[in-house]
Structures are given as structure tokens and as C-alpha cells.
Design a protein around this motif. Structure first.
Motif, PDB file in Angstrom:
ATOM      1  N   ILE A 126      52.189 -15.206  15.490  1.00  0.00           N
ATOM      2  CA  ILE A 126      50.889 -14.697  15.969  1.00  0.00           C
ATOM      3  C   ILE A 126      50.028 -14.851  14.619  1.00  0.00           C
ATOM      4  N   GLN A 127      50.418 -14.509  13.559  1.00  0.00           N
ATOM      5  CA  GLN A 127      49.562 -14.968  12.229  1.00  0.00           C
ATOM      6  C   GLN A 127      49.318 -16.426  12.222  1.00  0.00           C
ATOM      7  N   LYS A 128      50.364 -17.322  12.521  1.00  0.00           N
ATOM      8  CA  LYS A 128      50.175 -18.498  12.355  1.00  0.00           C
ATOM      9  C   LYS A 128      48.814 -19.034  13.443  1.00  0.00           C
ATOM     10  N   GLU A 129      48.918 -18.616  14.572  1.00  0.00           N
ATOM     11  CA  GLU A 129      47.790 -19.024  15.698  1.00  0.00           C
ATOM     12  C   GLU A 129      46.578 -18.391  15.441  1.00  0.00           C
ATOM     13  N   ARG A 130      46.787 -16.949  14.715  1.00  0.00           N
ATOM     14  CA  ARG A 130      45.253 -16.611  14.326  1.00  0.00           C
ATOM     15  C   ARG A 130      44.766 -17.315  13.287  1.00  0.00           C
ATOM     16  N   ALA A 131      45.421 -17.922  12.278  1.00  0.00           N
ATOM     17  CA  ALA A 131      44.874 -18.844  11.285  1.00  0.00           C
ATOM     18  C   ALA A 131      44.471 -19.965  11.966  1.00  0.00           C
ATOM     19  N   TRP A 132      45.083 -20.640  12.932  1.00  0.00           N
ATOM     20  CA  TRP A 132      44.613 -21.880  13.533  1.00  0.00           C
ATOM     21  C   TRP A 132      43.244 -21.641  14.286  1.00  0.00           C
ATOM     22  N   ARG A 133      43.188 -20.475  15.099  1.00  0.00           N
ATOM     23  CA  ARG A 133      41.967 -20.119  15.833  1.00  0.00           C
ATOM     24  C   ARG A 133      40.898 -19.945  14.745  1.00  0.00           C
ATOM     25  N   GLU A 134      41.030 -19.427  13.585  1.00  0.00           N
ATOM     26  CA  GLU A 134      39.943 -19.098  12.636  1.00  0.00           C
ATOM     27  C   GLU A 134      39.531 -20.413  12.135  1.00  0.00           C
ATOM     28  N   ALA A 135      40.392 -21.151  11.696  1.00  0.00           N
ATOM     29  CA  ALA A 135      40.256 -22.688  11.367  1.00  0.00           C
ATOM     30  C   ALA A 135      39.350 -23.532  12.309  1.00  0.00           C
TER      31      ALA A 135
END
Length: 139
Positions: A126-135
Motif C-alpha cells: 500500500i505504501q508503494k502504491e501510495r508513493a506511485w500515486r503521489e509521483a
């Protein structure tokens, strides 16, 4: 809250529209889309290509089996979708009731789109996906 409105139609319903002028369809749908835009609820809207151009990946065997369209059961095919950002399921239903190009053989399925915020935030994926969404500007 986001809701997905998925438009479905039977083969017969699609066939019944074959005599409708394409420009008339575009104008009718365009007016509806404009209402959604002016109301500030439209997030996305797309039509889908003919089912004959699609494929189905069936995971009931190993390796998965890929079958060319049209699909085995064509009682109701997805024609397209809308994603709306509205305050409630009831509001999504009200928008669906106003959808153009309806009649016998046409249906709209309404389902809430879950948010990444609903998942455990301490989970690595979930943290990786959140980082991707933010980027990518998706949060």
C-alpha cells in the motif's frame, strides 16, 4: 465518494441502436456528459470497443486460457463506464437514471470505487502504491 456506473446492454439492445445516427448518439451523450461536468461530478468516462475485438483470460486452468471475443455469453456486454465523485450512492443512482441511450435491454450497474485510504497504511505494498500515486499526481 467515487462510484463507477457501468453501462450494459443485450445484443438485441445494441442491434436496435444500429439505425440511430451516430451524430445523434454523440450529441445525446455529449449533453449528458456536459451536465456531469457542469455539476463537478465527472471523474472519467469511456466507451468500450466492440466485444469482438476483446479477449477473455480464463484462470480456471494452468496456464490460463485466452479466448477471442465475442464472449461465450453475450446476454449483457459492457459498453462503457463513468466514474463519478458524488456524496452518496443515492446521488450516483440519480445520475444513472438520467443516463441517455437507455430502454429495454439496457442496464447500469453502480458500484463504489474503494479508496487507497481504506487499506492498512502500514502495509509495504500500500505504501508503494501510495508513493506511485503521489509521483504520478493521482492522489
Amino acid at each position: 465518494m467515487k462510484y463507477m456506473l457501468t453501462m450494459r446492454a443485450t445484443d438485441e439492445a445494441f442491434a436496435g441502436m444500429s439505425d440511430t445516427d451516430f451524430n445523434e448518439i454523440i450529441e445525446t451523450v455529449g449533453k449528458y456528459n456536459d451536465e456531469l461536468i457542469r455539476a463537478g461530478v465527472l471523474v472519467a468516462a469511456e466507451g468500450l470497443d466492440d466485444a469482438e475485438q476483446g479477449v477473455v483470460v480464463d484462470y480456471s486452468s494452468e496456464p490460463p486460457v485466452v479466448t477471442d471475443g465475442p464472449y461465450g455469453e453475450t446476454k449483457e456486454l459492457f459498453a462503457g463506464f463513468y466514474i463519478l465523485n458524488v456524496s452518496s450512492k443515492e446521488e450516483a443512482v440519480e445520475w444513472a437514471k438520467r443516463m441517455p441511450m437507455t430502454g429495454p435491454g439496457f442496464k447500469t450497474e453502480i458500484r463504489r470505487v474503494t479508496s487507497i485510504d481504506e487499506f492498512p497504511q502500514d502495509n509495504e505494498w500500500i505504501q508503494k502504491e501510495r508513493a506511485w500515486r503521489e509521483a504520478t499526481g493521482q492522489l
